[in-house]
Design an enzyme around this catalytic site. Structure first.
Site, PDB file in Angstrom:
ATOM      1  N   GLU A  89      -6.116  -0.828  12.963  1.00 51.40           N
ATOM      2  CA  GLU A  89      -5.249  -1.977  13.247  1.00 51.40           C
ATOM      3  C   GLU A  89      -5.204  -2.398  14.718  1.00 51.40           C
ATOM      4  OE1 GLU A  89      -1.444  -1.209  11.377  1.00 51.40           O
ATOM      5  OE2 GLU A  89      -2.436  -0.404   9.600  1.00 51.40           O
ATOM      6  N   HIS A  97      -3.442  -4.174   1.350  1.00 49.01           N
ATOM      7  CA  HIS A  97      -2.029  -4.048   0.933  1.00 49.01           C
ATOM      8  C   HIS A  97      -1.558  -5.442   0.507  1.00 49.01           C
ATOM      9  CE1 HIS A  97      -1.649   0.066   2.180  1.00 49.01           C
ATOM     10  NE2 HIS A  97      -2.045  -0.214   3.399  1.00 49.01           N
ATOM     11  N   GLU A 127      -7.196   0.729   1.498  1.00 48.43           N
ATOM     12  CA  GLU A 127      -5.807   1.146   1.230  1.00 48.43           C
ATOM     13  C   GLU A 127      -5.188   0.265   0.143  1.00 48.43           C
ATOM     14  OE1 GLU A 127      -3.481   1.468   4.853  1.00 48.43           O
ATOM     15  OE2 GLU A 127      -5.189   2.208   5.992  1.00 48.43           O
ATOM     16  N   ASP A 150      -3.254  -1.436  -2.684  1.00 47.04           N
ATOM     17  CA  ASP A 150      -2.120  -1.353  -3.615  1.00 47.04           C
ATOM     18  C   ASP A 150      -1.645  -2.767  -3.939  1.00 47.04           C
ATOM     19  OD1 ASP A 150      -0.852  -1.649  -1.086  1.00 47.04           O
ATOM     20  OD2 ASP A 150      -0.042   0.374  -1.120  1.00 47.04           O
ATOM     21  N   ASN A 196     -10.576  -0.292  10.953  1.00 48.34           N
ATOM     22  CA  ASN A 196      -9.808  -0.538   9.728  1.00 48.34           C
ATOM     23  C   ASN A 196      -8.667  -1.507  10.074  1.00 48.34           C
ATOM     24  OD1 ASN A 196      -9.229   0.200   6.983  1.00 48.34           O
ATOM     25  ND2 ASN A 196      -7.554   1.509   7.693  1.00 48.34           N
TER      26      ASN A 196
HETATM   27  O1  9MR Z   1       1.364   5.573   3.599  1.00 49.26           O
HETATM   28  C1  9MR Z   1       1.615   6.038   4.919  1.00 49.26           C
HETATM   29  C2  9MR Z   1       3.072   6.465   5.049  1.00 49.26           C
HETATM   30  O2  9MR Z   1       3.316   7.604   4.235  1.00 49.26           O
HETATM   31  C3  9MR Z   1       3.390   6.787   6.498  1.00 49.26           C
HETATM   32  O3  9MR Z   1       4.781   7.042   6.632  1.00 49.26           O
HETATM   33  C4  9MR Z   1       2.992   5.615   7.386  1.00 49.26           C
HETATM   34  C5  9MR Z   1       3.202   5.932   8.855  1.00 49.26           C
HETATM   35  O4  9MR Z   1       2.334   6.935   9.292  1.00 49.26           O
HETATM   36  O5  9MR Z   1       1.631   5.293   7.201  1.00 49.26           O
HETATM   37  C6  9MR Z   1       1.326   4.906   5.895  1.00 49.26           C
HETATM   38  O6  9MR Z   1      -0.030   4.555   5.775  1.00 49.26           O
HETATM   39  C7  9MR Z   1      -0.449   3.473   6.598  1.00 49.26           C
HETATM   40  C8  9MR Z   1      -1.883   3.741   6.990  1.00 49.26           C
HETATM   41  O7  9MR Z   1      -1.988   4.989   7.627  1.00 49.26           O
HETATM   42  C9  9MR Z   1      -2.424   2.632   7.879  1.00 49.26           C
HETATM   43  N1  9MR Z   1      -2.271   1.335   7.268  1.00 49.26           N
HETATM   44  C10 9MR Z   1      -0.927   1.037   6.794  1.00 49.26           C
HETATM   45  C11 9MR Z   1      -0.419   2.122   5.863  1.00 49.26           C
HETATM   46  C12 9MR Z   1       0.951   1.774   5.333  1.00 49.26           C
HETATM   47  O8  9MR Z   1       1.871   1.737   6.394  1.00 49.26           O
END
Ligand code: 9MR
Length: 372
Positions: free
Chosen positions: A175, A254, A283, A285, A218
């Protein structure tokens, strides 16, 4: 041909040909329990289609305490991403100190299952991506940029080096762009201190630590913000022009603002491939409440999943799709501030009892409908 299975809620249907993918389920018969079937179904269909189908997991999914039902759901996937265990903050409780327990468990379980591992993620400045000690550590340094470079290099050597030959792909940078804008995120310690070239530094160093790993940037929300997508491509082109080893782009997928636009997504995947880069949806969903107005929301969700898979399957350099969680009881969306009000979001392929949903069936059918 390998018998393939479709979990239909509590029942499992065994299908021996490809005909059922085209002609409904006429070629299928009732089969044994899901529990007794092991790693077939989605996994077999993914392998047949030549597409990695991955899942993001936390260590509880592969711990000894995990039920056999959970373990067998995990084995439905051909690829595993650590949802949190490989983030810098998770691995390094203090400068120079690493705790690899959960990450090792996830990697070892995946390799034992014959699954690919995606490494997520080396550098992410948002949410819990950064270790809490980083700010103080940089604050003490006379040369903050130099210290950050040094910490990044150590982190890459330690982590990429440890999993060299085991982690097939790294999200080296997560990001880099602002949330829904088109510029580099200014609220990012890496770009603040090192400029955009922090990306090149990380890629070059990661490549040296494991020349066999595919290195990715990513990014999120590009699927419905075309200007952000264009900015991601422009950034990737600048990185390539400067000679850094970038191999692919991850689109997170997402889709909680709106359902996927299949045509737009396929066009985006094609544009990435046209640059000579690989692409994965990393990722995915798709929350069920998006379809509340539909007569059959679960069927509409299944259609949206099929759209995403078909878009990727149509682009040869689209090499994988990872769903962001195993089952509807384990989704970040139910606790995220923008989506918790619509909980339960039920965005995944398995329901909260680990039963395969219509989306699972539609994904298997999409995979079986192609020969890549
Ligand atoms: O799904 C992840 C969640 O459990 C964590 O609390 C959060 C913060 O570390 O990150 C979430 O996953 C993220 C991913 O690592 C990067 N892209 C966005 C995802 C959703 O926030």
């Amino acid at each position: 041909m390998l018998p393939l299975t479709l979990n239909k809620a509590r029942r499992v249907v065994v299908c021996t040909g490809m005909a059922f993918a085209l002609l409904g389920l006429a070629a299928c018969s009732d089969g044994p329990d899901a529990q007794s079937l092991g790693p077939v179904g989605l996994n077999g269909a993914a392998r047949q289609a030549g597409l990695q189908v991955g899942v993001a997991l936390n260590v509880s999914a592969v711990a000894e305490t995990a039920s056999e039902q959970r373990r067998s759901a995990v084995r439905e996937f051909t690829s595993v991403t650590a949802e949190n265990a490989m983030k810098w903050a998770s691995l390094a409780p203090a400068p120079g100190r690493y705790e690899f327990g959960p990450a090792d468990q996830l990697v070892n379980a995946a390799l034992a299952n014959g699954q690919r591992v995606r490494g997520h993620t080396l550098f992410w400045h948002r949410l819990n991506g950064l270790p809490g000690w980083l700010e103080a550590e940089l604050g003490q340094a006379s040369d903050r940029a130099g210290r950050l470079r040094e910490l990044m290099a150590n982190h890459i050597d330690t982590v990429v080096g440890r999993y060299a030959g085991q982690v097939a792909q790294w999200d080296v940078i997560n990001e880099p762009l602002s949330i829904v804008g088109a510029d580099l995120d200014t609220d990012n310690v890496f770009s603040q201190l090192l400029g955009e070239q922090y990306i090149d530094l990380a890629l070059l160093h990661a490549h040296a630590a494991d020349p066999s790993a595919e290195l990715y940037i990513n990014e999120t929300f590009t699927e419905f913000v075309p200007t952000k997508f264009d900015a991601l491509l422009a950034l990737a082109q600048r990185v390539l022009d400067r000679g850094a080893p970038l191999h692919g782009l991850g689109l997170q997928g997402h889709f909680f603002f709106q359902p996927p636009d299949a045509g737009l997504l396929q066009e985006q995947l094609q544009r990435i491939a046209a640059m000579g880069l690989k692409v994965e949806i990393t990722e995915l969903d798709i929350p069920l409440p998006l379809f509340n107005a539909e007569p059959d929301p679960l069927a509409a969700q299944a259609g949206a999943y099929a759209d995403v898979f078909n878009a990727c399957l149509a682009v040869p350099l689209c090499s994988g799709i990872t769903v962001w969680g195993l089952d509807d009881a384990n989704t970040w969306l139910d606790s995220f501030e923008l989506t918790q009000a619509s909980a339960p979001n039920r965005p995944l392929l398995f329901d909260d009892q680990l039963r395969a949903k219509p989306a699972y069936d539609s994904v298997v059918a999409a995979l079986l409908g192609v020969m890549r």
